[in-house]
Write a protein that holds these residues in place. Sequence first.
Motif, mmCIF file in Angstrom:
data_model
loop_
_atom_site.group_PDB
_atom_site.id
_atom_site.type_symbol
_atom_site.label_atom_id
_atom_site.label_comp_id
_atom_site.label_asym_id
_atom_site.label_seq_id
_atom_site.Cartn_x
_atom_site.Cartn_y
_atom_site.Cartn_z
ATOM 1 N N LEU A 7 0.808 -1.209 0.000
ATOM 2 C CA LEU A 7 0.000 0.000 0.000
ATOM 3 C C LEU A 7 0.845 1.265 0.000
ATOM 4 O O LEU A 7 0.499 2.250 -0.614
ATOM 5 C CB LEU A 7 -0.913 0.010 1.241
ATOM 6 N N LEU A 8 1.956 1.205 0.720
ATOM 7 C CA LEU A 8 2.790 2.401 0.766
ATOM 8 C C LEU A 8 4.234 1.990 0.949
ATOM 9 O O LEU A 8 4.727 1.903 2.041
ATOM 10 C CB LEU A 8 2.355 3.315 1.922
ATOM 11 N N THR A 9 4.902 1.675 -0.162
ATOM 12 C CA THR A 9 6.325 1.356 -0.103
ATOM 13 C C THR A 9 7.077 2.628 -0.416
ATOM 14 O O THR A 9 6.983 3.135 -1.520
ATOM 15 C CB THR A 9 6.685 0.284 -1.137
ATOM 16 N N ILE A 10 7.775 3.150 0.551
ATOM 17 C CA ILE A 10 8.506 4.389 0.334
ATOM 18 C C ILE A 10 9.984 4.070 0.294
ATOM 19 O O ILE A 10 10.557 3.647 1.278
ATOM 20 C CB ILE A 10 8.211 5.412 1.441
ATOM 21 N N LEU A 11 10.549 4.250 -0.882
ATOM 22 C CA LEU A 11 11.983 4.078 -1.061
ATOM 23 C C LEU A 11 12.585 5.444 -1.308
ATOM 24 O O LEU A 11 11.940 6.331 -1.840
ATOM 25 C CB LEU A 11 12.258 3.157 -2.259
ATOM 26 N N CYS A 12 13.803 5.632 -0.920
ATOM 27 C CA CYS A 12 14.457 6.915 -1.089
ATOM 28 C C CYS A 12 15.382 6.856 -2.286
ATOM 29 O O CYS A 12 16.249 6.003 -2.343
ATOM 30 C CB CYS A 12 15.239 7.283 0.168
ATOM 31 N N ILE A 13 15.197 7.745 -3.233
ATOM 32 C CA ILE A 13 15.968 7.739 -4.464
ATOM 33 C C ILE A 13 17.006 8.855 -4.412
ATOM 34 O O ILE A 13 16.678 10.002 -4.170
ATOM 35 C CB ILE A 13 15.043 7.971 -5.677
ATOM 36 N N THR A 14 18.255 8.534 -4.619
ATOM 37 C CA THR A 14 19.296 9.543 -4.688
ATOM 38 C C THR A 14 19.695 9.753 -6.142
ATOM 39 O O THR A 14 19.281 9.023 -7.027
ATOM 40 C CB THR A 14 20.527 9.104 -3.876
ATOM 41 N N ILE A 162 14.418 14.942 4.759
ATOM 42 C CA ILE A 162 15.428 15.334 3.781
ATOM 43 C C ILE A 162 16.638 14.407 3.888
ATOM 44 O O ILE A 162 16.669 13.498 4.713
ATOM 45 C CB ILE A 162 15.833 16.810 3.960
ATOM 46 N N ALA A 163 17.626 14.640 3.037
ATOM 47 C CA ALA A 163 18.757 13.714 2.928
ATOM 48 C C ALA A 163 19.477 13.515 4.257
ATOM 49 O O ALA A 163 19.832 12.393 4.621
ATOM 50 C CB ALA A 163 19.742 14.223 1.870
ATOM 51 N N GLN A 164 19.711 14.616 4.999
ATOM 52 C CA GLN A 164 20.357 14.456 6.303
ATOM 53 C C GLN A 164 19.529 13.566 7.215
ATOM 54 O O GLN A 164 20.066 12.733 7.951
ATOM 55 C CB GLN A 164 20.560 15.818 6.979
ATOM 56 N N GLY A 165 18.211 13.763 7.193
ATOM 57 C CA GLY A 165 17.331 12.969 8.045
ATOM 58 C C GLY A 165 17.367 11.496 7.693
ATOM 59 O O GLY A 165 17.269 10.625 8.575
ATOM 60 N N TYR A 166 17.490 11.208 6.407
ATOM 61 C CA TYR A 166 17.613 9.817 5.967
ATOM 62 C C TYR A 166 18.863 9.183 6.565
ATOM 63 O O TYR A 166 18.824 8.072 7.112
ATOM 64 C CB TYR A 166 17.673 9.778 4.437
ATOM 65 N N ASP A 167 19.996 9.879 6.478
ATOM 66 C CA ASP A 167 21.242 9.360 7.042
ATOM 67 C C ASP A 167 21.132 9.151 8.548
ATOM 68 O O ASP A 167 21.668 8.188 9.099
ATOM 69 C CB ASP A 167 22.391 10.315 6.735
ATOM 70 N N MET A 168 20.441 10.070 9.219
ATOM 71 C CA MET A 168 20.280 9.951 10.668
ATOM 72 C C MET A 168 19.568 8.660 11.048
ATOM 73 O O MET A 168 19.987 7.937 11.968
ATOM 74 C CB MET A 168 19.489 11.157 11.207
ATOM 75 N N GLU A 169 18.482 8.369 10.351
ATOM 76 C CA GLU A 169 17.712 7.171 10.706
ATOM 77 C C GLU A 169 18.451 5.899 10.290
ATOM 78 O O GLU A 169 18.288 4.845 10.925
ATOM 79 C CB GLU A 169 16.320 7.225 10.086
ATOM 80 N N GLN A 170 19.269 5.966 9.266
ATOM 81 C CA GLN A 170 20.136 4.835 8.958
ATOM 82 C C GLN A 170 21.073 4.548 10.129
ATOM 83 O O GLN A 170 21.307 3.386 10.493
ATOM 84 C CB GLN A 170 20.958 5.109 7.697
ATOM 85 N N THR A 171 21.609 5.605 10.711
ATOM 86 C CA THR A 171 22.503 5.420 11.853
ATOM 87 C C THR A 171 21.752 4.831 13.038
ATOM 88 O O THR A 171 22.262 3.945 13.740
ATOM 89 C CB THR A 171 23.153 6.763 12.250
ATOM 90 N N GLY A 227 10.763 5.821 9.921
ATOM 91 C CA GLY A 227 10.638 4.468 10.442
ATOM 92 C C GLY A 227 11.037 3.410 9.432
ATOM 93 O O GLY A 227 11.687 2.411 9.775
ATOM 94 N N GLN A 228 10.675 3.623 8.179
ATOM 95 C CA GLN A 228 11.015 2.656 7.136
ATOM 96 C C GLN A 228 12.524 2.579 6.914
ATOM 97 O O GLN A 228 13.090 1.488 6.775
ATOM 98 C CB GLN A 228 10.300 3.034 5.834
ATOM 99 N N VAL A 229 13.173 3.741 6.889
ATOM 100 C CA VAL A 229 14.627 3.754 6.699
ATOM 101 C C VAL A 229 15.304 3.042 7.863
ATOM 102 O O VAL A 229 16.235 2.240 7.668
ATOM 103 C CB VAL A 229 15.139 5.202 6.569
ATOM 104 N N LEU A 230 14.849 3.313 9.083
ATOM 105 C CA LEU A 230 15.436 2.680 10.261
ATOM 106 C C LEU A 230 15.295 1.164 10.198
ATOM 107 O O LEU A 230 16.264 0.420 10.406
ATOM 108 C CB LEU A 230 14.777 3.243 11.521
ATOM 109 N N ILE A 231 14.103 0.680 9.897
ATOM 110 C CA ILE A 231 13.870 -0.769 9.862
ATOM 111 C C ILE A 231 14.673 -1.423 8.749
ATOM 112 O O ILE A 231 15.249 -2.504 8.913
ATOM 113 C CB ILE A 231 12.367 -1.057 9.715
ATOM 114 N N LYS A 232 14.743 -0.758 7.579
ATOM 115 C CA LYS A 232 15.525 -1.312 6.482
ATOM 116 C C LYS A 232 17.012 -1.393 6.833
ATOM 117 O O LYS A 232 17.738 -2.236 6.297
ATOM 118 C CB LYS A 232 15.335 -0.452 5.226
ATOM 119 N N SER A 233 17.460 -0.546 7.766
ATOM 120 C CA SER A 233 18.853 -0.576 8.190
ATOM 121 C C SER A 233 19.102 -1.642 9.262
ATOM 122 O O SER A 233 20.252 -1.985 9.525
ATOM 123 C CB SER A 233 19.273 0.797 8.725
#
Length: 578
Positions: A7-14, A162-171, A227-233
């Motif tokens: 229903l809602l797959t959110i992937l981050c595209i660089t 934003i991009a910084q926020g993506y990196d933060m949740e990866q960490t 949340g999605q970025v964190l779980i994927k990490s």
Amino acid sequence: MNIACLLLTILCITTHKSISDAKQPSNSGNKKRRELLYARSNYPKYCSVPSEMNSRSIPPVGFQKPTTSGIIVETQILQASVIIRHGARTPYKRLNCWDGYDEAIGNWDCTLTALMAPFNNKEGEGGDADADDSSGVLLFEKVYDAPPENTLNGTCQLGQLIAQGYDMEQTNGRHLREAYIDNTNSQGQQQQQHHNMQLFPTAEYESLDDKSTYFRGDDEQRTLMSGQVLIKSIFDVQTDTTMKIHTVDYERDILTPSEELCPRLKDLEEDAFSSEEFVAFTTSLESAEILEFLETDLKATKDAIEHQFTDCLMTTYCTDRSMPNGLNDFERDGDGSMFSRTHEFLTKKYTFPMQYNNAAYSKLGMGPLWHEIKGPLEQTKQVSSLDGMKDHEIPRLLLYSGHDWTLMPLLASLEVWDGVWTPYASMLVVESHAVTSGPNPKFPSNHAFRLINNGKVLTDKMDGCDDELCDLDILLNYLEPFATKYHAADCKSTTLTAKQGNGVSVGRSSTFSLLTTTMVVAVLCCAITYITTRYFITGELPFGTSTFSYSKTKMYGKSKYSSFDSGKGIETPLTSET
């Protein structure tokens, strides 16, 4: 390919690289991007720059040591409830906080976009719902570039990650993986002695029972994607897999205190604002000086001061955009700079009510969320092993993706909060452990809890606790009086109806408007007193140039400013990935 529900797959595209490889959060592409995004010499902890994020790893339990009775205490972690604030974001609305703000910040352009797909069911076409759907799924990329222009003038959505926020949740995800799966430290070194901290035997998500994880977030792009970025990490995924995100209509959500659902929260806020301590703050010389600076030097509007300025301050500074004169003096948190003083002044009206009167506002406001968290915590008392968790279908890892207004009142309700505004991508963890070494008077329930905020253990700050692990019943008993859903009797306002009947507006805005007026009056009174006293003592009026210059230097630490600071080496504001 068999995808039951996407229903809602959110992937981050660089720009040059897909982010699907979340196993390598510190790849060269991310490193290069970080270097481009962090060009200032110093940042507040609020900004959560990479060095700050890296310092927030989850420490292993160090309690495997003899007690005063000489008994070795051994434990096994059973559950971790993780509550996060979203990562860095764009402004939540079109802002105009100081003279020249629009020109200084430029456009907000984003390279993080969303991919979406509908439910993959052909039944509506007259086909069989159980028919083979191996033809694949068509993904839709949501791009904010259609005419007319967006509110932020670029390709960013209001309030989006934003991009910084993506990196933060990866960490954050890396910290959780290292603590609860890999048993490694931040350098990737194996920590064999900490198997009691292993929640999952493998990072392969497909091999795990889907009842072992739970993902909850409010219906905002920045919280869902964080949340999605964190779980994927945390987990590895080899095939198309679906994970449910549990949410509710935003207006009905309780991940933050809701004055609409519980009007009595406004009464408690008003009580805090009427207290002697807060009135003393609003009428202090410090408050008067900050207010004069905002209104006179920055030409900030009343609306900006009441509703927008903190957001302007941090979204501008953390993304390396140009700061106005007078606010370009930050060196470190609490340094006495005008930047720090302004931030402390503006956030006080929000943080003070959360802690006032033994955190009554926070306990009532966060009761429903604590009710959600408390249920699975109580379930862990039924078992003493991870096998027992599986047999009873009790989740081991629960993620709640929210806001600063989620974490601050949660911490305040436990009375362990220092009152400092929660940074981007902050992470609070509530762990439940089984005490496996037998009966111990320190753990009568045979279960313990540990409380960790941004890598710092806070358990011993709670009443009745003196170490990093504490009996679980102490936490559950503490939560019992207020960890409940909103009830009409508890949430009924005793003053709202009367105020509305008299035509008086209520809430944070009206209260701060009154406080702003009070501070203006205080400034005038101080000025009259000063002029009168000087006249009677010296026979002179203080209207000379030297007096004004001295006052400005004393107040701001400077007597002359350039129109705008360039950002310490930044020639132009960044207009991409911010």
